[in-house]
Design a protein around this motif. Structure first.
Motif, mmCIF file in Angstrom:
data_model
loop_
_atom_site.group_PDB
_atom_site.id
_atom_site.type_symbol
_atom_site.label_atom_id
_atom_site.label_comp_id
_atom_site.label_asym_id
_atom_site.label_seq_id
_atom_site.Cartn_x
_atom_site.Cartn_y
_atom_site.Cartn_z
ATOM 1 N N GLY A 107 9.277 0.451 3.469
ATOM 2 C CA GLY A 107 8.339 0.608 4.568
ATOM 3 C C GLY A 107 7.398 1.916 4.141
ATOM 4 N N ALA A 108 6.036 1.974 4.471
ATOM 5 C CA ALA A 108 5.300 3.288 4.658
ATOM 6 C C ALA A 108 4.303 3.428 5.775
ATOM 7 C CB ALA A 108 4.256 2.917 3.178
ATOM 8 N N SER B 156 0.290 13.042 8.489
ATOM 9 C CA SER B 156 1.681 12.831 8.002
ATOM 10 C C SER B 156 1.791 11.621 7.405
ATOM 11 C CB SER B 156 2.674 12.833 9.319
ATOM 12 O OG SER B 156 3.960 12.406 9.017
ATOM 13 N N THR B 157 2.726 11.558 6.306
ATOM 14 C CA THR B 157 2.799 10.238 5.652
ATOM 15 C C THR B 157 4.358 10.139 5.468
ATOM 16 O OG1 THR B 157 2.593 11.130 3.439
ATOM 17 C CG2 THR B 157 0.515 10.285 4.412
ATOM 18 N N GLY B 158 4.787 8.870 5.243
ATOM 19 C CA GLY B 158 6.230 8.573 4.732
ATOM 20 C C GLY B 158 6.513 7.284 4.231
ATOM 21 N N ARG B 159 7.494 7.295 3.507
ATOM 22 C CA ARG B 159 8.020 5.806 3.125
ATOM 23 C C ARG B 159 9.293 5.835 2.684
ATOM 24 N NH1 ARG B 159 5.964 5.241 -3.225
ATOM 25 N NH2 ARG B 159 6.670 7.247 -3.963
ATOM 26 N N ASP B 160 10.004 4.668 2.742
ATOM 27 C CA ASP B 160 11.444 4.756 2.622
ATOM 28 C C ASP B 160 11.920 3.062 2.253
ATOM 29 O OD1 ASP B 160 12.218 2.862 4.989
ATOM 30 O OD2 ASP B 160 11.133 4.407 6.113
ATOM 31 N N MET C 36 0.904 -1.171 0.183
ATOM 32 C CA MET C 36 0.026 -0.136 -0.011
ATOM 33 C C MET C 36 0.872 1.407 -0.074
ATOM 34 S SD MET C 36 -2.954 -1.151 2.788
ATOM 35 C CE MET C 36 -3.760 0.211 2.185
ATOM 36 N N ASN C 37 0.432 2.252 -0.816
ATOM 37 C CA ASN C 37 1.054 3.536 -0.446
ATOM 38 C C ASN C 37 0.654 4.352 0.454
ATOM 39 O OD1 ASN C 37 -1.222 5.432 -1.434
ATOM 40 N ND2 ASN C 37 -0.851 4.257 -3.487
#
Length: 448
Positions: free
Chosen positions: A155-156, A167-171, A1-2
């Motif tokens: 990860g997201a 807040s959102t983030g991914r790496d 999932m994004n």
């Protein structure tokens, strides 16, 4: 999932809030791969995917929390109901409350690389096999490779609150590690090496293999030295471990619980003048960099010690409120826990002298390349530590014979004040602390 899909889930949960409630929803999704090879064959291969949600409810100055390892709509409602029930039975605390937007803009960090997703499982296996071959070929004294691993993670996450945080983030991240065995004259020594990056193309098999070979072979013939006071040079990996412990004592949570040796010392000189310690998760070079903390607030550069003087402690919203200050954007947590406080990318500001130059200026010392039992051997309240160590003697400015079965002992306070030099070799490691060569004067080395 994004991240946007995760944020939709978090916002849906927050939308179920009632009057008089504060609700926080943290949603996470991750995919991980781990490959281990041994003697040219796959020893283990695992590919795992996980997702989940953590919900915090604050009502009447009581806090409740619940989490679930699924994003099924029915389970989301059940998890919220459980968090509400837990709040009813929770102990009241006037400082409970969710984080609120504080006007700090999140940094623009590029922590996600699509190349990792396009890297096939077969290519990951080949990379681990290449690493094993490189270690085996590195020196005739290498008699085996205990393990050669490739690992990665995507990860997201998303956070939404009734206080207005979105807040959102991914790496992406990946690594190579190898543990080698070197033997000579019926003696065996071990060594390790690694390489980390955001995508496989940034990994360096040669560096990881060379480190694993050197750390094992240079310890062959090691003996126990006599007890004496010597100048110690900490290898970057060792420095990072010490910094991890020191960083833990600089959290507002540790101070409030009476577990910090630095409590009541703000403004005091706690280290040598050449020591400046920062926690900077906005630095993209850090393996643990992030644009938001565990409560959705923007991360920021926090200078903890400046020129040897203690400037601040790290806080999340709760500890900041209880301490009469504010969050430093230092909340740490996963979706299955409430926010704690912690360093996210801790490092010393490096000096301008490389390790070889530091060693050249030492007549009698020890380069410590490894420690054992450090965490159990340190008292975070008194600062006393005693830890097993191994490394190389330094004589007249040059590396000499290897030493083992030694103990180095002091206090964290004394060690910080006795820092004679900080090297220029800042090294980001797969942990929340970076390493750098560190010269510490007059440490007791206990041996024979």
């Amino acid at each position: 999932m994004n991240p946007e899909e995760l944020l939709e889930v978090a916002e849906r949960i927050v939308g179920w809030g009632r009057d008089g409630e504060q609700i926080e929803a943290v949603v996470g999704h991750s995919q991980e791969t781990e490959v281990r090879v041994y003697e040219g064959e796959i020893e283990s291969l695992s590919v795992a995917e996980s997702q989940g949600v953590g919900i915090r409810v604050i009502a009447g100055r009581r806090q409740g929390f619940a989490h679930a390892g699924t994003l099924d709509p029915d389970v989301l409602e059940e998890t919220l109901a459980e968090a509400r029930d837990n709040a009813v039975y929770g102990a009241p605390d006037e400082f409970f409350g969710l984080a609120e937007p504080d006007g700090v803009d999140p940094p623009e960090l590029d922590l996600y690389n699509e190349a990792l997703l396009e890297f096939s499982t077969e290519a990951k296996i080949d990379l681990a096999l290449e690493l094993e071959r490189a270690v085996q070929a590195g020196d005739p004294r290498i008699v085996g490779v205990e393990s050669a691993d490739y690992g990665d993670a995507v990860g997201a996450d998303a956070i939404a609150t009734t206080t207005g945080i979105r807040s959102t983030g991914r790496d992406t991240s990946c690594y190579l590690t190898a543990y080698s065995l070197a033997s000579e004259n019926d003696e065996t020594q071990t060594g390790f090496g690694f390489s980390v990056g955001r995508e496989p193309g940034s990994l360096d098999v040669g560096v990881a293999a060379a480190d694993a070979v050197e750390r094992a072979t240079r310890m062959l013939g090691a003996a126990q030295p006599p007890t004496e006071r010597v100048t110690v040079v900490l290898d970057p990996f060792v420095t990072a471990q010490f910094l991890g412990i020191i960083g833990g004592t600089l959290s507002g949570e540790a101070v409030l619980k009476g577990r910090s040796l630095f409590a009541d010392r703000l403004g005091d000189q706690v280290a040598a003048a050449g020591v400046t310690l920062v926690d900077d998760p906005t630095n993209p070079e850090a393996f643990t960099a992030s644009d938001a903390d565990g409560e959705g607030l923007a991360t920021r550069r926090n200078q903890l010690i400046s020129g040897g003087h203690l400037e601040r402690f790290l806080h999340n919203s709760y500890t900041g409120r209880r301490s009469g200050t504010a969050s430093t954007g230092s909340a740490v947590r996963g979706y299955a826990s409430t926010p704690g406080v912690g360093c996210q990318a801790l490092s010393l500001v490096p000096g301008d002298r490389p390790p070889a130059e530091l060693i050249a200026g030492i007549d009698n010392g020890v380069l410590v390349q490894g420690v054992s039992g450090l965490h159990s051997g340190v008292n975070p309240v008194s600062g006393d530590f005693s830890t097993g160590a191994e490394g190389l003697r330094i004589r007249n400015g040059e590396l000499a014979e290897p030493v083992r079965e030694i103990t180095i002992a002091s206090t964290l306070q004394r060690m910080l004040l006795d820092v004679a030099a900080v090297g220029s070799d800042l090294t980001w490691l797969p942990m929340s602390s970076a390493g750098v060569s560190l010269v510490v004067a007059e440490v007791t080395m206990s041996g024979a």
